[in-house]
Each structure stands twice: as structure tokens, then as C-alpha cells.
Design a protein around this motif. Structure first.
Motif, PDB file in Angstrom:
ATOM      1  N   ILE A  67       0.832  -1.208   0.000  1.00  0.00           N
ATOM      2  CA  ILE A  67       0.000   0.000   0.000  1.00  0.00           C
ATOM      3  C   ILE A  67       0.867   1.259   0.000  1.00  0.00           C
ATOM      4  O   ILE A  67       0.634   2.177  -0.788  1.00  0.00           O
ATOM      5  CB  ILE A  67      -0.982  -0.030   1.194  1.00  0.00           C
ATOM      6  N   VAL A  68       1.872   1.309   0.868  1.00  0.00           N
ATOM      7  CA  VAL A  68       2.675   2.544   0.931  1.00  0.00           C
ATOM      8  C   VAL A  68       3.551   2.713  -0.311  1.00  0.00           C
ATOM      9  O   VAL A  68       3.950   3.832  -0.623  1.00  0.00           O
ATOM     10  CB  VAL A  68       3.517   2.650   2.230  1.00  0.00           C
ATOM     11  N   SER A  69       3.827   1.610  -1.031  1.00  0.00           N
ATOM     12  CA  SER A  69       4.633   1.741  -2.248  1.00  0.00           C
ATOM     13  C   SER A  69       3.867   2.505  -3.323  1.00  0.00           C
ATOM     14  O   SER A  69       4.465   2.994  -4.284  1.00  0.00           O
ATOM     15  CB  SER A  69       5.069   0.367  -2.769  1.00  0.00           C
ATOM     16  N   ALA A  70       2.537   2.609  -3.181  1.00  0.00           N
ATOM     17  CA  ALA A  70       1.722   3.355  -4.144  1.00  0.00           C
ATOM     18  C   ALA A  70       1.576   4.823  -3.750  1.00  0.00           C
ATOM     19  O   ALA A  70       0.990   5.601  -4.510  1.00  0.00           O
ATOM     20  CB  ALA A  70       0.337   2.712  -4.259  1.00  0.00           C
ATOM     21  N   PHE A  71       2.093   5.211  -2.601  1.00  0.00           N
ATOM     22  CA  PHE A  71       2.002   6.612  -2.173  1.00  0.00           C
ATOM     23  C   PHE A  71       2.825   7.496  -3.105  1.00  0.00           C
ATOM     24  O   PHE A  71       3.926   7.125  -3.529  1.00  0.00           O
ATOM     25  CB  PHE A  71       2.556   6.789  -0.755  1.00  0.00           C
ATOM     26  N   ILE A  73       4.101  10.226  -2.015  1.00  0.00           N
ATOM     27  CA  ILE A  73       5.165  10.630  -1.096  1.00  0.00           C
ATOM     28  C   ILE A  73       5.344   9.491  -0.099  1.00  0.00           C
ATOM     29  O   ILE A  73       4.402   9.108   0.599  1.00  0.00           O
ATOM     30  CB  ILE A  73       4.794  11.935  -0.355  1.00  0.00           C
ATOM     31  N   ALA A  74       6.556   8.945  -0.063  1.00  0.00           N
ATOM     32  CA  ALA A  74       6.808   7.811   0.825  1.00  0.00           C
ATOM     33  C   ALA A  74       6.686   8.229   2.289  1.00  0.00           C
ATOM     34  O   ALA A  74       6.929   9.397   2.625  1.00  0.00           O
ATOM     35  CB  ALA A  74       8.210   7.258   0.561  1.00  0.00           C
ATOM     36  N   PRO A  75       6.329   7.285   3.158  1.00  0.00           N
ATOM     37  CA  PRO A  75       6.277   7.607   4.588  1.00  0.00           C
ATOM     38  C   PRO A  75       7.664   8.058   5.061  1.00  0.00           C
ATOM     39  O   PRO A  75       8.684   7.576   4.569  1.00  0.00           O
ATOM     40  CB  PRO A  75       5.899   6.284   5.262  1.00  0.00           C
ATOM     41  N   SER A  76       7.670   8.985   6.001  1.00  0.00           N
ATOM     42  CA  SER A  76       8.950   9.412   6.555  1.00  0.00           C
ATOM     43  C   SER A  76       9.502   8.292   7.424  1.00  0.00           C
ATOM     44  O   SER A  76       8.770   7.464   7.958  1.00  0.00           O
ATOM     45  CB  SER A  76       8.784  10.689   7.371  1.00  0.00           C
TER      46      SER A  76
END
Ligand SMILES: [Zn+2]
Length: 79
Positions: A67-71, A73-76
Motif C-alpha cells: 500500500i505505501v509503495s503506491a504513495f 510521497i513515501a512515509p517518513s
């Protein structure tokens, strides 16, 4: 998604944790998760369409990574 059992008030012990995305069971030992997972909880406020409603969910690490790979802006990250 977590199911809890009240053992000794006022604390509860999770009896089941499942990834809300894929349904995978997060293994527990004495109520302690043996694999790390992502937990989110949000109580929506007045300036939303869900005022006063709390949503919560759990994700296994695989689903979290996908899921976060589709952001945009990557999570900090911090260590
Ligand atoms: Zn999953």
C-alpha cells in the motif's frame, strides 16, 4: 482487525489479530503479536462526512509495504 478478551479489568488481551487487507492471521503468543503489524485508528471530526465515527484496522507487513509503495510521497522514516 482485533478481537479482545477481558481477562483482568481494565486491560484486555487480543485473542485474534487479522490483516484487514488480506485476512492473514497475525500469530499471537499469550496475547503478544509474534509478527509486527501496522495498526491505525482514526476518529473522524466535524469537518468530515463521518463526524464522531472511529475507524480502526490492522495490516500485515506485506500489505503495508504494498500500500505505501503506491504513495506519491513515501512515509517518513526515523530510527
Ligand atoms: Zn495482509
Amino acid at each position: 482487525m482485533q478481537k479482545h478478551e477481558m481477562k483482568n479489568l481494565p486491560t484486555s488481551v487480543p485473542t485474534e489479530i487479522r490483516c484487514n487487507c488480506c485476512g492473514k492471521v497475525i500469530p499471537l503468543q499469550n496475547g503478544i503479536a509474534m509478527q509486527d503489524f501496522f495498526h491505525a485508528e482514526k476518529t473522524w471530526g466535524y469537518f468530515s462526512q463521518k463526524d464522531g465515527i472511529t475507524h480502526s484496522f490492522d495490516l500485515c507487513e506485506t500489505c503495508y509495504d504494498r500500500i505505501v509503495s503506491a504513495f506519491a510521497i513515501a512515509p517518513s522514516e526515523n530510527e
